[in-house]
Design a protein around this motif. Structure first.
Motif, PDB file in Angstrom:
ATOM      1  N   UNK A  29       0.844  -1.209   0.000  1.00  0.00           N
ATOM      2  CA  UNK A  29       0.000   0.000   0.000  1.00  0.00           C
ATOM      3  C   UNK A  29       0.875   1.253   0.000  1.00  0.00           C
ATOM      4  N   UNK A  30       1.949   1.253   0.798  1.00  0.00           N
ATOM      5  CA  UNK A  30       2.852   2.408   0.830  1.00  0.00           C
ATOM      6  C   UNK A  30       3.564   2.593  -0.505  1.00  0.00           C
ATOM      7  N   UNK A  60      -3.339   1.838  -2.900  1.00  0.00           N
ATOM      8  CA  UNK A  60      -2.698   2.835  -2.047  1.00  0.00           C
ATOM      9  C   UNK A  60      -3.453   3.031  -0.735  1.00  0.00           C
ATOM     10  N   UNK A  61      -4.760   2.906  -0.782  1.00  0.00           N
ATOM     11  CA  UNK A  61      -5.566   3.079   0.431  1.00  0.00           C
ATOM     12  C   UNK A  61      -5.655   1.798   1.254  1.00  0.00           C
ATOM     13  N   UNK A  64      -7.748  -2.695  -1.570  1.00  0.00           N
ATOM     14  CA  UNK A  64      -7.464  -3.928  -2.318  1.00  0.00           C
ATOM     15  C   UNK A  64      -5.962  -4.159  -2.321  1.00  0.00           C
ATOM     16  N   UNK A  65      -5.576  -5.365  -2.673  1.00  0.00           N
ATOM     17  CA  UNK A  65      -4.149  -5.648  -2.848  1.00  0.00           C
ATOM     18  C   UNK A  65      -3.933  -6.113  -4.288  1.00  0.00           C
ATOM     19  N   UNK A  66      -2.787  -5.774  -4.855  1.00  0.00           N
ATOM     20  CA  UNK A  66      -2.521  -6.176  -6.244  1.00  0.00           C
ATOM     21  C   UNK A  66      -2.211  -7.671  -6.342  1.00  0.00           C
TER      22      UNK A  66
END
Length: 132
Positions: A29-30, A60-61, A64-66
């Motif tokens: 996210x960071x 980013x928030x 979700x995760x990629x």
């Protein structure tokens, strides 16, 4: 920093190690947030081969995760961006990522990262930092 196998230190060695450590210590996210803020959602989306740039904002928030392959591209892009930024500036690093590069057959490093050629881009980035 010289090693037993390579007694001559290169300018990129210290920044490359620092960039690696920064990249592995950051959450995805960071990383997505940093790239979104410094490259924009569209370029960050291009790096990860996704069609919807808004997805970058969701990463980013932390909403979700990629996918693993997208995370790999995000981490590679950050590490390369950090290497050049440490030697030059963020502005130069961004320009280097999106411009044609003669060491990459005039492809943009960003495009090469999107295609999975991380090592080639890192070699070109180290050569740039080392003055080549």
């Amino acid at each position: 920093m010289p090693t037993a196998n390579n007694p001559a230190a290169t300018k990129s060695q210290g920044p490359a190690t620092k960039a690696h450590l920064t990249t592995v210590r950051m959450s995805v996210a960071d990383i997505a947030r940093f790239l979104q803020e410094n490259l924009g959602q569209r370029l960050t989306a291009r790096i990860t081969n996704i069609n919807d740039p808004r997805q970058v904002g969701k990463w980013a928030s932390g909403e979700n995760t990629p996918r693993p392959d997208a995370e790999e591209r995000l981490r590679a892009a950050l590490q390369i961006l950090q290497l050049i930024q440490d030697a030059e500036s963020l502005y130069t690093a961004r320009a280097w990522l999106i411009g044609m590069n003669p060491q990459l057959n005039d492809e943009a490093p960003l495009t090469m990262i999107a295609e999975g050629h991380f090592r080639d881009v890192m070699v070109a980035a180290r050569a740039y930092v080392d003055g080549g």
